[in-house]
Design a protein around this motif. Structure first.
Motif, mmCIF file in Angstrom:
data_model
loop_
_atom_site.group_PDB
_atom_site.id
_atom_site.type_symbol
_atom_site.label_atom_id
_atom_site.label_comp_id
_atom_site.label_asym_id
_atom_site.label_seq_id
_atom_site.Cartn_x
_atom_site.Cartn_y
_atom_site.Cartn_z
ATOM 1 N N ARG A 60 -7.615 11.691 3.789
ATOM 2 C CA ARG A 60 -8.195 10.765 2.815
ATOM 3 C C ARG A 60 -8.659 11.473 1.547
ATOM 4 O O ARG A 60 -8.836 10.845 0.506
ATOM 5 C CB ARG A 60 -9.378 10.025 3.440
ATOM 6 C CG ARG A 60 -8.955 9.075 4.553
ATOM 7 C CD ARG A 60 -10.142 8.311 5.095
ATOM 8 N NE ARG A 60 -9.743 7.377 6.144
ATOM 9 C CZ ARG A 60 -10.591 6.576 6.787
ATOM 10 N NH1 ARG A 60 -11.884 6.608 6.486
ATOM 11 N NH2 ARG A 60 -10.140 5.764 7.726
ATOM 12 N N SER A 81 -3.193 8.692 -0.360
ATOM 13 C CA SER A 81 -2.074 8.348 0.513
ATOM 14 C C SER A 81 -2.531 7.459 1.659
ATOM 15 O O SER A 81 -3.707 7.431 2.031
ATOM 16 C CB SER A 81 -1.436 9.629 1.069
ATOM 17 O OG SER A 81 -2.342 10.301 1.934
ATOM 18 N N TRP A 82 -1.572 6.754 2.209
ATOM 19 C CA TRP A 82 -1.788 5.935 3.392
ATOM 20 C C TRP A 82 -0.923 6.462 4.518
ATOM 21 O O TRP A 82 0.194 6.924 4.296
ATOM 22 C CB TRP A 82 -1.421 4.468 3.118
ATOM 23 C CG TRP A 82 -2.452 3.726 2.327
ATOM 24 C CD1 TRP A 82 -3.631 4.192 1.850
ATOM 25 C CD2 TRP A 82 -2.371 2.355 1.901
ATOM 26 N NE1 TRP A 82 -4.296 3.216 1.153
ATOM 27 C CE2 TRP A 82 -3.545 2.072 1.172
ATOM 28 C CE3 TRP A 82 -1.417 1.348 2.067
ATOM 29 C CZ2 TRP A 82 -3.799 0.824 0.621
ATOM 30 C CZ3 TRP A 82 -1.666 0.102 1.525
ATOM 31 C CH2 TRP A 82 -2.843 -0.152 0.806
ATOM 32 N N ARG A 83 -1.424 6.365 5.728
ATOM 33 C CA ARG A 83 -0.655 6.744 6.910
ATOM 34 C C ARG A 83 0.334 5.626 7.247
ATOM 35 O O ARG A 83 -0.018 4.451 7.230
ATOM 36 C CB ARG A 83 -1.615 6.984 8.080
ATOM 37 C CG ARG A 83 -0.958 7.086 9.444
ATOM 38 C CD ARG A 83 -0.316 8.434 9.694
ATOM 39 N NE ARG A 83 0.431 8.390 10.962
ATOM 40 C CZ ARG A 83 -0.134 8.529 12.152
ATOM 41 N NH1 ARG A 83 -1.437 8.748 12.261
ATOM 42 N NH2 ARG A 83 0.606 8.468 13.250
ATOM 43 N N ARG A 91 2.586 10.313 5.785
ATOM 44 C CA ARG A 91 1.676 9.665 4.838
ATOM 45 C C ARG A 91 2.439 9.495 3.531
ATOM 46 O O ARG A 91 3.258 10.340 3.172
ATOM 47 C CB ARG A 91 0.410 10.503 4.602
ATOM 48 C CG ARG A 91 -0.437 10.732 5.853
ATOM 49 C CD ARG A 91 -1.733 11.451 5.509
ATOM 50 N NE ARG A 91 -2.655 10.594 4.788
ATOM 51 C CZ ARG A 91 -3.597 9.848 5.368
ATOM 52 N NH1 ARG A 91 -3.739 9.861 6.677
ATOM 53 N NH2 ARG A 91 -4.399 9.105 4.639
#
Length: 413
Positions: A60, A81-83, A91
């Motif tokens: 995060r 970023s997002w998983r 990610r």
């Protein structure tokens, strides 16, 4: 590809460059594209260039800071970023913010050249904004849309349509680049066919061969190693089925080195096939543990059907291992059938078992000859040649794709 003559690096100058590398996957991710981008960045820093990397944050925490990779310090611009939960580690940077982030970073860094490693998110944003600013763009493709289908949750009936869209997107992004590269000639032909691009350079990812050493000690066991992500496209299930077809007297052991979303399923499969006592799933390992795994092994098995080059295969060859690989995509560039190993029919456990037997039952002289051929063939993929070629592209110089011919190697008595 772009034919723009607007460049920011003077082709006649050999001054150090400010290079911005864009990647959708970068260390600590463990995969071929991430490892290449890391090795490229570190090699360029070592040559005196000012290197910046734009990549999704590994957690995060996001922002700009210094990172050390392969012993070299570079500037990392880690994007929020997002998983992607269908995948075990992936990610991704947020697509709807990538142009804004790219513009901000380009205006801060003012690079001489942008080198993106995929067209998906980061490369798309950087290429759009760099083109607006007249910055030279180099693009490298490590990606096959088919590799990601199992993680997209797209129904099978729609997958051909989705692949077509992915190649159209690749055409738009790579079309902005002055130079486009991919690791092998076969991969370059593949990219040209599906995007309509022309003049794609085949430039090996390269390998620091000196980091790997051969083990010439006589074998005391038959041990097969697979190294890589434990995912569906690697077809590790084909290897496990092949092991059940090998003669019991060979007493074969198998190391599956790497982690991934299919690890638990394959562990259960090994139990069902009755070979769980002979198969070890190591998970992720350190570089030192990886070198030890190559030293313990008798042969590398690479059943994957979607390798644009396979850094793992090059590492194994630099460790003087014979290789048995699927006759698919770029693997025949590295595995010369009957010389440093054998090629088998993709997806065919019986053919894989037959080819593994040819290695494991070879006489000591024939086995050492295969080991020597691996060392001979890998010398053409030295990272120094790769760095030389990319430096020339960054300066706008014409290049001739490095010839990956075999180079003599001395075999100990």
């Amino acid at each position: 590809m772009s034919d723009s003559s607007s460049v920011s690096a003077d082709p006649g100058s050999k001054r150090p460059l400010r290079i911005l590398i864009g990647a959708d996957t970068f260390a600590p991710d463990v995969n071929g594209a991430a490892r290449f981008a890391e090795r490229l960045a570190a090699g360029l820093v070592e040559r005196g260039h000012d290197v910046h990397v734009v990549a999704p944050a590994a957690s995060r925490k996001h922002g700009t800071w210094k990172e050390v990779h392969e012993g070299q310090e570079l500037t990392a611009h880690r994007l929020l970023s997002w998983r992607w939960y269908p995948h075990d580690w992936l990610r991704f940077a947020l697509p709807w913010r990538i142009k804004q982030n790219s513009a901000r970073i380009l205006d801060e860094v003012k690079p001489d050249v942008v080198h993106f490693q995929s067209h998906i998110v980061v490369g798309r944003g950087l290429s759009i904004e760099a083109a607006k600013r007249g910055i030279r763009i180099v693009g490298t493709n490590h990606f096959m849309p088919e590799n990601m289908l199992e993680f997209t949750l797209i129904p099978k009936a729609w997958q051909d349509w989705a692949v077509g869209l992915a190649w159209k997107a690749a055409r738009r992004t790579f079309g902005r680049a002055e130079s486009v590269t991919t690791p092998t000639r076969r991969a370059a032909d593949f990219l040209e066919k599906y995007t309509g691009l022309h003049g794609v350079h085949a430039i090996s990812c390269g390998i620091d061969a000196h980091k790997y050493s051969p083990n010439w000690e006589p074998r005391t066991e038959n041990r097969i190693v697979f190294v890589g992500r434990v995912t569906g496209e690697k077809q590790i299930d084909v290897l496990l089925r092949a092991v059940t077809l090998l003669p019991a007297e060979l007493d074969v052991k198998v190391d599956i080195v790497g982690g991934g979303d299919q690890k638990r399923n394959l562990e259960h499969m090994a139990v069902e096939l009755g070979i769980a006592d002979r198969v070890t799933f190591t998970g992720y390992v350190t570089d030192e543990e990886l070198r030890d795994a190559y030293h313990r092994a008798s042969v590398l098995a690479m059943p994957s059907i979607a390798e644009l080059q396979s850094i793992v295969t090059m590492e194994a060859m630099a460790s003087a291992l014979p290789v048995v690989a699927a006759n698919a995509m770029a693997l025949p560039h590295l595995v010369h059938d009957g010389e440093n190993g054998y090629l088998f029919e993709p997806g065919d456990p019986k053919d894989l078992a037959d080819k593994l037997r040819l290695v494991l039952e070879a006489t000591p002289d024939d086995y050492n000859a295969m080991k020597a051929q691996s060392l001979k063939l890998i010398k053409a993929h030295d990272i120094t040649r790769t760095l030389d070629t990319f430096e020339s592209l960054y300066r706008g110089e014409r290049v001739t794709d490095p010839v990956t011919e075999s180079i003599p190697v001395i075999v100990p008595e």
